[in-house]
Write a protein that holds these residues in place. Structure first.
Motif, mmCIF file in Angstrom:
data_model
loop_
_atom_site.group_PDB
_atom_site.id
_atom_site.type_symbol
_atom_site.label_atom_id
_atom_site.label_comp_id
_atom_site.label_asym_id
_atom_site.label_seq_id
_atom_site.Cartn_x
_atom_site.Cartn_y
_atom_site.Cartn_z
ATOM 1 N N GLN A 276 0.853 -1.183 0.000
ATOM 2 C CA GLN A 276 0.000 0.000 0.000
ATOM 3 C C GLN A 276 0.886 1.229 0.000
ATOM 4 O OE1 GLN A 276 -2.909 0.249 3.165
ATOM 5 N NE2 GLN A 276 -4.168 1.642 1.944
ATOM 6 N N ALA A 277 0.823 1.940 -1.094
ATOM 7 C CA ALA A 277 1.584 3.177 -1.230
ATOM 8 C C ALA A 277 0.807 4.323 -0.590
ATOM 9 C CB ALA A 277 1.848 3.463 -2.693
ATOM 10 N N PRO A 278 1.487 5.379 -0.216
ATOM 11 C CA PRO A 278 0.798 6.523 0.401
ATOM 12 C C PRO A 278 -0.320 7.047 -0.478
ATOM 13 C CG PRO A 278 3.163 6.758 0.634
ATOM 14 C CD PRO A 278 2.941 5.579 -0.268
ATOM 15 N N GLY A 279 -1.493 7.150 0.081
ATOM 16 C CA GLY A 279 -2.624 7.690 -0.649
ATOM 17 C C GLY A 279 -3.260 6.751 -1.653
ATOM 18 N N LYS A 280 -2.826 5.501 -1.662
ATOM 19 C CA LYS A 280 -3.358 4.538 -2.626
ATOM 20 C C LYS A 280 -3.948 3.334 -1.910
ATOM 21 C CE LYS A 280 -0.315 5.757 -6.471
ATOM 22 N NZ LYS A 280 0.601 5.232 -7.523
ATOM 23 N N GLU A 281 -4.729 2.569 -2.646
ATOM 24 C CA GLU A 281 -5.303 1.360 -2.096
ATOM 25 C C GLU A 281 -4.263 0.235 -2.064
ATOM 26 O OE1 GLU A 281 -9.975 1.982 -3.463
ATOM 27 O OE2 GLU A 281 -8.803 0.288 -4.225
ATOM 28 N N ARG A 282 -4.485 -0.681 -1.164
ATOM 29 C CA ARG A 282 -3.600 -1.832 -1.082
ATOM 30 C C ARG A 282 -3.783 -2.707 -2.313
ATOM 31 N NH1 ARG A 282 -4.278 -4.874 4.384
ATOM 32 N NH2 ARG A 282 -6.278 -5.401 3.419
ATOM 33 N N GLU A 283 -2.673 -3.197 -2.845
ATOM 34 C CA GLU A 283 -2.716 -4.008 -4.046
ATOM 35 C C GLU A 283 -1.879 -5.270 -3.884
ATOM 36 O OE1 GLU A 283 -0.861 -2.208 -7.446
ATOM 37 O OE2 GLU A 283 1.008 -1.767 -6.379
ATOM 38 N N ILE A 284 -2.250 -6.276 -4.644
ATOM 39 C CA ILE A 284 -1.497 -7.521 -4.646
ATOM 40 C C ILE A 284 -0.192 -7.312 -5.390
ATOM 41 C CG2 ILE A 284 -2.776 -8.309 -6.685
ATOM 42 C CD1 ILE A 284 -1.207 -10.538 -3.939
ATOM 43 N N VAL A 285 0.867 -7.942 -4.899
ATOM 44 C CA VAL A 285 2.162 -7.878 -5.557
ATOM 45 C C VAL A 285 2.529 -9.251 -6.118
ATOM 46 C CG1 VAL A 285 4.625 -7.446 -5.256
ATOM 47 C CG2 VAL A 285 2.946 -6.009 -4.063
ATOM 48 N N ALA A 286 2.510 -10.257 -5.258
ATOM 49 C CA ALA A 286 2.898 -11.603 -5.681
ATOM 50 C C ALA A 286 2.340 -12.616 -4.697
ATOM 51 C CB ALA A 286 4.415 -11.735 -5.767
ATOM 52 N N ALA A 287 2.259 -13.857 -5.141
ATOM 53 C CA ALA A 287 1.761 -14.918 -4.278
ATOM 54 C C ALA A 287 2.408 -16.234 -4.659
ATOM 55 C CB ALA A 287 0.241 -15.029 -4.378
#
Length: 126
Positions: A39-50
């Protein structure tokens, strides 16, 4: 209950590498799917890898393909996120999460994640 503990974050310059670690407290990963979100500042949490702990199948978001590698060490009961060629836009709090789903693509729905770590901050300076 599974407690996930992340480590490895820090302040780095663009272009360098960093490796994040995620380990469960009090339990082995067993058959879970383990994922990294950010989760970057001011942004929504996002998937990176699994990665699926048993089968080893992996999933990556397009923006990190070719730069990030998710892996697992059975002996150490740890999941890693190797991040190469870091960019300022990779700056974020990185979270480890675990789910019971065997399909790694299921992580695109964050509601499928059963357990979350507290996060580790990665800051990439230009």
């Amino acid at each position: 209950q599974v407690q996930l503990v992340e480590s490895g974050g820090g302040l780095v310059q663009a272009g360098v590498s960093l490796r994040l670690s995620c380990a469960p407290s009090g339990r082995t990963f067993s058959t879970y799917t383990i994922a990294w979100f950010r989760q970057a500042p001011g942004k929504e949490r996002e998937i990176v890898a699994a990665i699926h702990w048993t089968g080893g199948s992996t999933y990556y978001v397009d923006s990190v393909k070719g730069r990030f590698t998710i892996s697992r060490d059975n002996a150490k009961n740890t999941v890693y996120l190797q991040m190469n060629s870091l960019k300022p836009e990779d700056t974020a709090v990185y979270y480890c999460a675990a789910s019971y789903y065997s399909d790694v693509s299921s992580v695109v729905n964050q509601r499928n994640m059963a357990y979350w770590g507290k996060g580790t901050l990665v800051t990439v300076s230009s």
